[in-house]
Design a protein around this motif. Structure first.
Motif: not given
Length: 319
Positions: A196, A233, A284, A287
């Motif tokens: 990520t 997201c 986020l 997530s």
């Protein structure tokens, strides 16, 4: 450089190895020095290298080559790992690191977001640092840094050592990005790895038919590799937008090695450390990757205020 695709499929990737100015023979060209006329219409004969002793020419070429070698050596990227207590960086990097989640924050605002909402000294420990030098920044292997410093540090979740996090607030030059990728990802097992990436970008770089003045800045856009199957997201980045620099390099590397990866890019009109830009990454926190890593929100707010206060105090020194 990575270009946004038309669909949810993998981004089109244009990669290039770092360019090198070497020509055949291991030397680089010099521009010929011209002669200046002293009056209008004077015929000036251009200087020539004919008749120059070959040994003198070879000596100059060797000197140039040594200068270039020293400069290249100075621009090498060193990744120093301290994964085991009492172990040296070399021995710690011998064995590949088992990693299930690798979170990379690039830039001061993205790094400050992780410091505020994810990182703390109780659950995380520093396990590595990147040491590099270029025209814009110099970093070292120190772990005591300020939010305004240029640094690149790696953290490991104590309760789950397979979760790694990287804060990279320093500038990684184009010719250093390949080294960064090879030395960071080269120490990790790629099986089961998910990446990520968080970064920021000036809203002026966002390509749209609308005026950027009417956009609700800051805002998030995502770009992912073909292997990334989880929900994202925020909306995907539209064509003809592109991402560049280290975020694009990391995403391109993951695309080539078929690693599930997603890049969340925040478009903002503020280039310095900013509360609104940092909080733009908040979606986020829901997530799958970050949800289990979020710490107490009330403590996060205090840390965020402390980071901004430290930043303002540092900036006031130069007023």
């Amino acid at each position: 450089m990575v270009r946004a695709s038309e669909s949810d499929s993998a981004p089109r990737v244009r990669t290039a190895r770092p360019r090198c100015d070497w020509l055949s023979g291991g030397c680089w060209c010099r521009g010929a020095r011209g002669a200046m006329a002293t009056f209008f219409g004077e015929v000036v004969v251009a200087p020539s290298r004919a008749g120059v002793d070959d040994e003198e020419s070879a000596e100059e070429t060797l000197e140039d080559w040594e200068i270039r070698r020293e400069l290249e050596k100075k621009r090498e990227v060193d990744v120093l790992w301290t994964l085991r207590a009492g172990a040296s960086a070399e021995s710690a990097a011998d064995e590949p690191i088992s990693c299930s989640k690798f979170i990379v924050a690039i830039g001061h605002n993205a790094s400050a977001f992780l410091s505020s909402f994810i990182l703390d000294s109780i659950c995380w420990e520093v396990v590595g640092a990147v040491k590099l030098w270029n025209e814009w920044c110099r970093t070292s292997n120190t772990t005591k840094v300020l939010p305004t410093d240029s640094f690149c540090l790696f953290y490991r979740l104590i309760s789950d050592p397979t979760v790694l996090l990287c804060q990279c607030s320093c500038y990684v030059a184009e010719d250093q990005q390949f080294q960064w990728l090879e030395k960071v990802f080269g120490c990790m097992r790629k099986e089961g790895l998910q990446v990520t990436i968080l970064s920021t970008c000036p809203v002026a770089d966002y390509k749209t038919q609308e005026s950027t003045l009417t956009l609700p800045s800051p805002f998030l856009k995502a770009l992912k590799t073909k292997e990334f199957k989880e929900p994202i997201c925020c909306p995907l980045l539209e064509q003809p937008n592109i991402v560049q620099d280290l975020p694009a390099a990391v995403l391109s590397y993951c695309q080539v090695w078929q690693i599930p990866a997603v890049l969340y890019q925040c478009y903002t009109d503020v280039i310095k450390l900013d509360t609104v830009t940092i909080e733009a990454f908040k979606p986020l926190l829901s997530s799958k990757v970050l949800k289990s890593l979020v710490k107490d929100i009330s403590e996060s707010t205090k840390i965020l205020k402390k980071l901004l206060t430290t930043n303002e105090t540092h900036n006031n020194i130069y007023i």
